[in-house]
Scaffold this motif. Sequence first.
Motif, PDB file in Angstrom:
ATOM      1  N   ALA A   1       1.019  -1.364   0.246  1.00  0.00           N
ATOM      2  CA  ALA A   1       0.030   0.047   0.220  1.00  0.00           C
ATOM      3  C   ALA A   1       1.370   1.488   0.132  1.00  0.00           C
ATOM      4  N   ALA A   2       2.283   1.257  -0.260  1.00  0.00           N
ATOM      5  CA  ALA A   2       3.193   2.417   0.630  1.00  0.00           C
ATOM      6  C   ALA A   2       3.641   2.846  -0.460  1.00  0.00           C
ATOM      7  N   TRP A   3       4.001   1.892  -1.778  1.00  0.00           N
ATOM      8  CA  TRP A   3       4.690   2.323  -3.202  1.00  0.00           C
ATOM      9  C   TRP A   3       4.516   3.355  -3.682  1.00  0.00           C
ATOM     10  N   LEU A   4       3.041   3.819  -3.810  1.00  0.00           N
ATOM     11  CA  LEU A   4       2.564   4.925  -5.097  1.00  0.00           C
ATOM     12  C   LEU A   4       3.162   6.242  -3.893  1.00  0.00           C
ATOM     13  N   ARG A   5       2.921   5.815  -2.643  1.00  0.00           N
ATOM     14  CA  ARG A   5       2.591   7.298  -1.896  1.00  0.00           C
ATOM     15  C   ARG A   5       4.278   7.406  -1.533  1.00  0.00           C
ATOM     16  N   GLY A   6       4.978   6.325  -1.008  1.00  0.00           N
ATOM     17  CA  GLY A   6       6.726   6.080  -0.797  1.00  0.00           C
ATOM     18  C   GLY A   6       7.462   7.121  -2.124  1.00  0.00           C
ATOM     19  N   PHE A   7       6.756   6.627  -3.830  1.00  0.00           N
ATOM     20  CA  PHE A   7       7.439   6.300  -4.131  1.00  0.00           C
ATOM     21  C   PHE A   7       7.132   8.923  -4.851  1.00  0.00           C
ATOM     22  N   GLU A   8       5.869   8.953  -5.074  1.00  0.00           N
ATOM     23  CA  GLU A   8       5.562  10.566  -4.768  1.00  0.00           C
ATOM     24  C   GLU A   8       7.002  11.452  -4.214  1.00  0.00           C
TER      25      GLU A   8
END
Length: 202
Positions: A107-114
């Motif tokens: 669940a954190a992949w995209l938020r972390g990437f941003e």
Amino acid sequence: MLTDHAGAGERTVPACPQWTVRDLLAHLTEICDRVITRFGGEACPVPETAPVAELLRLWTERGPEADALLAADGEGKSRGDIMVMDAFTHELDLRYALGAPPPEAHAAWLRGFEVLVSGLGASLGNHGLPGMRIEIEGATWIAGTEPIAAVLSGAPVDVYRSLAGRRSPAQIAAMDWLGDPEPWLRAFTWGPFAPPEEPVER
């Protein structure tokens, strides 16, 4: 993961060699307490000698409180995003320390990437470099300003670890680039992140 790896608390974390696994967990717990205190919650200092089991208990108990305080604050999203990135980055640190594979989905992949792409974009501007496109399967971002002059693509975990200062310059340059990677490598040092001179993770 730590519950399943009894006795791993004193193991060194390759990406943070100054820390043991216990130190990493203490850092996360302290950050959680700091955010709770900043948003009006009651402080609960982390004991310096707390064992892994106690740190895990504090993390589990305080996490929902931090979530609720961030969600209720108008500025909480950006701060919450940074916390997500920090926690997920250290989860990956922990996985490498324990020999556990990175998650295929999280669940954190995209938020972390941003958060990381935004930081890299600011670093590109500070170095007077043009923008670049970051590509992983299913997602694309622009770091810096258009028009872009390079494209970096690869497996999500390798790109993420590169953006978070966990890959050496040689490892970053060896990924899939459209354009010469050399001019962009210096921008991967920004904020708290600095690529190690030699690889610390495969």
